[in-house]
Design a protein around this motif. Structure first.
Motif, PDB file in Angstrom:
ATOM      1  N   VAL A  71       7.655  76.177  32.154  1.00  0.00           N
ATOM      2  CA  VAL A  71       9.049  75.754  31.968  1.00  0.00           C
ATOM      3  C   VAL A  71       9.382  74.636  32.955  1.00  0.00           C
ATOM      4  N   SER A  72       8.924  74.777  34.175  1.00  0.00           N
ATOM      5  CA  SER A  72       9.184  73.763  35.193  1.00  0.00           C
ATOM      6  C   SER A  72       8.592  72.414  34.803  1.00  0.00           C
ATOM      7  N   GLN A  73       7.366  72.410  34.305  1.00  0.00           N
ATOM      8  CA  GLN A  73       6.720  71.156  33.897  1.00  0.00           C
ATOM      9  C   GLN A  73       7.479  70.496  32.750  1.00  0.00           C
ATOM     10  N   LEU A  74       7.851  71.280  31.757  1.00  0.00           N
ATOM     11  CA  LEU A  74       8.561  70.731  30.607  1.00  0.00           C
ATOM     12  C   LEU A  74       9.940  70.221  31.002  1.00  0.00           C
ATOM     13  N   THR A  75      10.668  71.006  31.794  1.00  0.00           N
ATOM     14  CA  THR A  75      12.016  70.585  32.175  1.00  0.00           C
ATOM     15  C   THR A  75      11.990  69.372  33.101  1.00  0.00           C
ATOM     16  N   THR A  76      10.963  69.260  33.938  1.00  0.00           N
ATOM     17  CA  THR A  76      10.834  68.076  34.795  1.00  0.00           C
ATOM     18  C   THR A  76      10.714  66.823  33.932  1.00  0.00           C
ATOM     19  N   ALA A  77       9.907  66.898  32.878  1.00  0.00           N
ATOM     20  CA  ALA A  77       9.759  65.760  31.960  1.00  0.00           C
ATOM     21  C   ALA A  77      11.085  65.442  31.269  1.00  0.00           C
ATOM     22  N   LEU A  78      11.839  66.474  30.890  1.00  0.00           N
ATOM     23  CA  LEU A  78      13.119  66.265  30.206  1.00  0.00           C
ATOM     24  C   LEU A  78      14.186  65.722  31.158  1.00  0.00           C
ATOM     25  N   ILE A  79      14.091  66.074  32.419  1.00  0.00           N
ATOM     26  CA  ILE A  79      14.998  65.513  33.431  1.00  0.00           C
ATOM     27  C   ILE A  79      14.712  64.027  33.587  1.00  0.00           C
ATOM     28  N   LYS A  80      13.429  63.667  33.664  1.00  0.00           N
ATOM     29  CA  LYS A  80      13.034  62.253  33.800  1.00  0.00           C
ATOM     30  C   LYS A  80      13.491  61.431  32.598  1.00  0.00           C
ATOM     31  N   LYS A  81      13.525  62.049  31.417  1.00  0.00           N
ATOM     32  CA  LYS A  81      13.971  61.345  30.204  1.00  0.00           C
ATOM     33  C   LYS A  81      15.496  61.258  30.129  1.00  0.00           C
ATOM     34  N   GLY A  82      16.188  61.951  31.028  1.00  0.00           N
ATOM     35  CA  GLY A  82      17.649  61.903  31.055  1.00  0.00           C
ATOM     36  C   GLY A  82      18.327  62.925  30.166  1.00  0.00           C
ATOM     37  N   HIS A  83      17.571  63.904  29.657  1.00  0.00           N
ATOM     38  CA  HIS A  83      18.142  64.906  28.753  1.00  0.00           C
ATOM     39  C   HIS A  83      18.694  66.140  29.470  1.00  0.00           C
ATOM     40  N   LEU A  84      18.165  66.420  30.663  1.00  0.00           N
ATOM     41  CA  LEU A  84      18.586  67.605  31.407  1.00  0.00           C
ATOM     42  C   LEU A  84      19.015  67.226  32.812  1.00  0.00           C
ATOM     43  N   LEU A  85      19.838  68.087  33.377  1.00  0.00           N
ATOM     44  CA  LEU A  85      20.284  67.961  34.756  1.00  0.00           C
ATOM     45  C   LEU A  85      19.948  69.271  35.443  1.00  0.00           C
ATOM     46  N   MET A  86      19.379  69.184  36.658  1.00  0.00           N
ATOM     47  CA  MET A  86      19.064  70.390  37.424  1.00  0.00           C
ATOM     48  C   MET A  86      19.839  70.346  38.735  1.00  0.00           C
ATOM     49  N   GLU A  87      20.491  71.454  39.029  1.00  0.00           N
ATOM     50  CA  GLU A  87      21.239  71.567  40.281  1.00  0.00           C
ATOM     51  C   GLU A  87      20.919  72.892  40.940  1.00  0.00           C
ATOM     52  N   LYS A  88      21.150  72.952  42.255  1.00  0.00           N
ATOM     53  CA  LYS A  88      20.991  74.213  42.964  1.00  0.00           C
ATOM     54  C   LYS A  88      22.142  75.137  42.593  1.00  0.00           C
ATOM     55  N   ASP A  89      21.838  76.416  42.489  1.00  0.00           N
ATOM     56  CA  ASP A  89      22.863  77.427  42.252  1.00  0.00           C
ATOM     57  C   ASP A  89      23.746  77.503  43.495  1.00  0.00           C
ATOM     58  N   ILE A  90      25.057  77.523  43.306  1.00  0.00           N
ATOM     59  CA  ILE A  90      25.956  77.549  44.465  1.00  0.00           C
ATOM     60  C   ILE A  90      25.880  78.875  45.230  1.00  0.00           C
ATOM     61  N   ASN A  91      25.453  79.945  44.564  1.00  0.00           N
ATOM     62  CA  ASN A  91      25.344  81.252  45.206  1.00  0.00           C
ATOM     63  C   ASN A  91      23.960  81.532  45.791  1.00  0.00           C
ATOM     64  N   ASP A  92      22.940  80.836  45.302  1.00  0.00           N
ATOM     65  CA  ASP A  92      21.568  81.062  45.741  1.00  0.00           C
ATOM     66  C   ASP A  92      20.840  79.727  45.728  1.00  0.00           C
ATOM     67  N   GLY A  93      20.689  79.116  46.889  1.00  0.00           N
ATOM     68  CA  GLY A  93      20.093  77.788  47.002  1.00  0.00           C
ATOM     69  C   GLY A  93      18.666  77.692  46.509  1.00  0.00           C
ATOM     70  N   ARG A  94      17.970  78.830  46.370  1.00  0.00           N
ATOM     71  CA  ARG A  94      16.595  78.810  45.864  1.00  0.00           C
ATOM     72  C   ARG A  94      16.560  78.678  44.349  1.00  0.00           C
ATOM     73  N   LYS A  95      17.637  79.056  43.718  1.00  0.00           N
ATOM     74  CA  LYS A  95      17.719  79.078  42.254  1.00  0.00           C
ATOM     75  C   LYS A  95      18.134  77.700  41.729  1.00  0.00           C
ATOM     76  N   ARG A  96      17.442  77.250  40.696  1.00  0.00           N
ATOM     77  CA  ARG A  96      17.747  75.957  40.064  1.00  0.00           C
ATOM     78  C   ARG A  96      18.374  76.218  38.698  1.00  0.00           C
ATOM     79  N   ILE A  97      19.503  75.565  38.456  1.00  0.00           N
ATOM     80  CA  ILE A  97      20.236  75.726  37.204  1.00  0.00           C
ATOM     81  C   ILE A  97      20.079  74.460  36.376  1.00  0.00           C
TER      82      ILE A  97
END
Length: 158
Positions: A71-97
């Motif tokens: 999932v990480s590999q696929l979403t990284t590619a989709l982020i680079k293409k501008g389709h997805l945005l990833m942010e840190k969870d405000i309640n848990d900095g280890r979690k990526r939303i």
């Protein structure tokens, strides 16, 4: 009768993979012919984020039954293409939303007519009908998650 049909359940995995590859190839052809830059392998991510607005990598991985790494590999590619945005969870900095960008949302809306036509076409293809075929696949998946195939085969070899 071809090899796959005559060998029956001995080549079920190979047959499912072959059908899956052919299916994805044909779907990719539809997107290409419609001028839409959409890889069918992206569908599960886009579908989940369209339905849920935002999800963590772990939630997506659990929902799809695939590794966090995949999932990480696929979403990284989709982020680079501008389709997805990833942010840190405000309640848990280890979690990526993850969530769709406006570009990703537009791509989903452009793709939805294809998704509907695809559902209708698959229903026509199946002698069992769309729901019965999917029910059978669900039964197979559930049975394999309850007890894997290798254990079943090894038991029969005793």
């Amino acid at each position: 009768m071809n090899f796959y049909q005559s060998a029956g359940s001995l080549v079920l995995g190979s047959r499912l993979r072959r059908i899956g590859e052919k299916f994805l190839s044909e779907v990719a052809k539809v997107y290409e012919m419609k001028g839409i830059d959409f890889d069918p392998s992206w569908f599960p991510i886009f579908y989940l984020l369209d339905k849920n607005t935002s999800m963590s990598l772990r939630e997506i991985s659990d929902e799809l039954g695939v590794s966090h790494s995949a999932v990480s590999q696929l979403t990284t590619a989709l982020i680079k293409k501008g389709h997805l945005l990833m942010e840190k969870d405000i309640n848990d900095g280890r979690k990526r939303i993850l969530q769709l960008t406006p570009q990703g949302e537009s791509l989903v809306e452009t793709s939805k007519p294809i998704w509907s036509a695809l559902q209708a076409s698959v229903k026509e293809l199946s002698a069992l009908g769309d729901n019965r075929l999917l029910e059978e696949l669900t039964t197979l998946e559930n049975s394999l998650s309850e007890r894997n195939l290798s254990d079943r085969v090894l038991e029969k070899l005793k």
